[in-house]
Design a protein around this motif. Structure first.
Motif, PDB file in Angstrom:
ATOM      1  N   ASP A 112      12.623 -42.100  17.649  1.00  9.54           N
ATOM      2  CA  ASP A 112      13.161 -41.624  18.927  1.00  9.54           C
ATOM      3  C   ASP A 112      12.003 -41.134  19.779  1.00  9.54           C
ATOM      4  OD1 ASP A 112      14.972 -40.965  20.893  1.00  9.54           O
ATOM      5  OD2 ASP A 112      16.181 -39.649  19.621  1.00  9.54           O
ATOM      6  N   HIS A 212      22.701 -47.170  32.270  1.00  5.22           N
ATOM      7  CA  HIS A 212      23.005 -46.030  31.400  1.00  5.22           C
ATOM      8  C   HIS A 212      24.491 -46.024  31.052  1.00  5.22           C
ATOM      9  CE1 HIS A 212      23.481 -44.386  35.577  1.00  5.22           C
ATOM     10  NE2 HIS A 212      24.635 -44.014  35.049  1.00  5.22           N
ATOM     11  N   THR A 213      24.859 -45.123  30.157  1.00  8.79           N
ATOM     12  CA  THR A 213      26.235 -45.009  29.688  1.00  8.79           C
ATOM     13  C   THR A 213      26.734 -43.597  29.924  1.00  8.79           C
ATOM     14  OG1 THR A 213      25.874 -46.680  27.978  1.00  8.79           O
ATOM     15  CG2 THR A 213      27.750 -45.202  27.676  1.00  8.79           C
ATOM     16  N   ARG A 215      29.279 -40.596  28.891  1.00 10.78           N
ATOM     17  CA  ARG A 215      30.061 -40.159  27.731  1.00 10.78           C
ATOM     18  C   ARG A 215      30.668 -38.791  28.002  1.00 10.78           C
ATOM     19  NH1 ARG A 215      28.023 -39.528  21.414  1.00 10.78           N
ATOM     20  NH2 ARG A 215      30.032 -38.848  20.574  1.00 10.78           N
ATOM     21  N   LEU A 225      23.787 -41.151  29.075  1.00 12.95           N
ATOM     22  CA  LEU A 225      22.880 -41.589  28.023  1.00 12.95           C
ATOM     23  C   LEU A 225      22.082 -42.797  28.505  1.00 12.95           C
ATOM     24  CD1 LEU A 225      25.359 -41.442  25.008  1.00 12.95           C
ATOM     25  CD2 LEU A 225      23.649 -39.728  25.635  1.00 12.95           C
ATOM     26  N   ASP A 226      20.793 -42.750  28.295  1.00 15.37           N
ATOM     27  CA  ASP A 226      19.909 -43.848  28.691  1.00 15.37           C
ATOM     28  C   ASP A 226      19.968 -44.926  27.605  1.00 15.37           C
ATOM     29  OD1 ASP A 226      17.811 -45.326  29.936  1.00 15.37           O
ATOM     30  OD2 ASP A 226      16.368 -44.355  28.618  1.00 15.37           O
ATOM     31  N   THR A 227      20.879 -45.900  27.788  1.00 12.70           N
ATOM     32  CA  THR A 227      21.134 -46.884  26.726  1.00 12.70           C
ATOM     33  C   THR A 227      20.534 -48.256  26.991  1.00 12.70           C
ATOM     34  OG1 THR A 227      23.254 -47.364  27.789  1.00 12.70           O
ATOM     35  CG2 THR A 227      23.265 -45.777  25.962  1.00 12.70           C
ATOM     36  N   HIS A 228      20.108 -48.528  28.227  1.00 14.70           N
ATOM     37  CA  HIS A 228      19.557 -49.852  28.557  1.00 14.70           C
ATOM     38  C   HIS A 228      20.521 -50.961  28.138  1.00 14.70           C
ATOM     39  CE1 HIS A 228      15.083 -48.340  28.373  1.00 14.70           C
ATOM     40  NE2 HIS A 228      15.848 -47.631  29.185  1.00 14.70           N
ATOM     41  N   SER A 229      21.805 -50.744  28.384  1.00 14.31           N
ATOM     42  CA  SER A 229      22.815 -51.689  27.909  1.00 14.31           C
ATOM     43  C   SER A 229      23.779 -52.145  28.997  1.00 14.31           C
ATOM     44  CB  SER A 229      23.616 -51.051  26.762  1.00 14.31           C
ATOM     45  OG  SER A 229      24.263 -49.860  27.194  1.00 14.31           O
TER      46      SER A 229
END
Length: 289
Positions: A112, A212-213, A215, A225-229
């Motif tokens: 991480d 980002h996501t 939640r 959340l920094d998810t790069h998704s």
């Protein structure tokens, strides 16, 4: 040395992942550059190195590190640093970057990117480490701001003052991750424009954009959340426009690491970033003419 001297300011690229190696070379889309995680290519052979060398024949390259652990109290890993120097010497990337974070202590590595306390002691430590890395690489390093989800009780300054001072004292450049800035500003309740105002414009050499996501926890707490998704959100595009107004065009990268879309969709995001640069910087020049 200007960290982005070998890339034009108005260029946009994508983070190249293994799933897109073959498609990139088959389609050869119009891109300003590609970026890869340095550590994925520390092996001296095999398919990853083969694909990257082929891609490097057609595209400018940026190396983005995730493993130097600049903020750790452990000594810098000599083997890691040596392999990074060998990779930069071989591939001659336009940019080499790392995160302003730490990932391990006492020889134990956490998978991480962990935030630092923003103290004077941590500041002096990071500055010395960055200077050590730049000396070893023989070039300027770019440092990226993190997305964060907690603060330290002993912080002595805000993050923007900390990162600005690291750049001033070490001579490094800054990789401004606009999504990370948005995520952190929302999570901690600060104004992203205050952050931008504190950064030395001459040090900002590259931008990152990502998805980002959102939640929500059972107690009603919201967090990003920094998810790069995901695709870059409208709010991050709006902040990117503010960034361009403040600093002007810089090489801009679209990051996407999970749930990867087909390559053309990723390239379209890079083209959108390029259009933002054209539109926003033209307006900026008109405002300041």
């Amino acid at each position: 040395m200007n960290a982005s001297s070998s890339l034009p300011p108005r260029c946009a690229g994508i983070g190249l992942r293994g799933e897109h190696h073959a498609a990139l070379l088959a389609l050869r889309p119009s891109l300003g550059f590609i970026e890869v995680h340095s550590e994925n290519y520390f092996g001296r052979g095999g398919p990853p190195a083969h694909w990257l060398r082929r891609a490097r024949e057609h595209y400018a390259l940026s190396l983005h590190g995730v493993g130097l652990s600049l903020g750790s109290a452990d000594p810098l890993q000599v083997k890691h640093l040596r392999r990074l120097r060998e990779l930069t010497d071989e591939l001659q990337p336009a940019l080499v970057s790392e995160h302003l974070s730490w990932s391990g202590v006492d020889g134990i590595f956490a998978n991480d990117l962990l935030p630092l306390p923003h103290t004077r002691e941590a500041l002096a430590h990071v500055v010395a480490r960055v200077q050590q890395v730049q000396e070893a690489l023989g070039r300027q390093l770019l440092l990226e701001n993190l997305s964060s989800y907690l603060r330290f009780s002993d912080d002595e300054m805000p993050e923007w003052a900390f990162i600005a001072e690291v750049a001033r004292r070490s001579g490094c450049a800054l990789l401004l991750d606009v999504n990370n800035l948005y995520v952190s500003a929302r999570n901690h309740g600060f104004d992203a424009l205050d952050y931008l105002a504190a950064l030395p414009a001459e040090a900002v050499a590259q931008y990152h954009l990502a998805g980002h996501t959102h939640r929500r926890f059972d107690d009603g707490t919201d967090i990003l959340l920094d998810t790069h998704s995901h695709f870059v959100s409208d709010a991050v595009w709006a902040l990117y426009a503010q960034v361009l107004q403040r600093f002007g065009a810089r090489p801009t990268l679209i990051e996407w690491d999970a749930g990867l879309p087909p390559l053309p969709a990723l390239v379209a995001e890079a083209h959108k970033a390029h259009a933002f640069m054209d539109e926003t910087t033209e307006h900026r020049h008109a405002c300041f003419a």
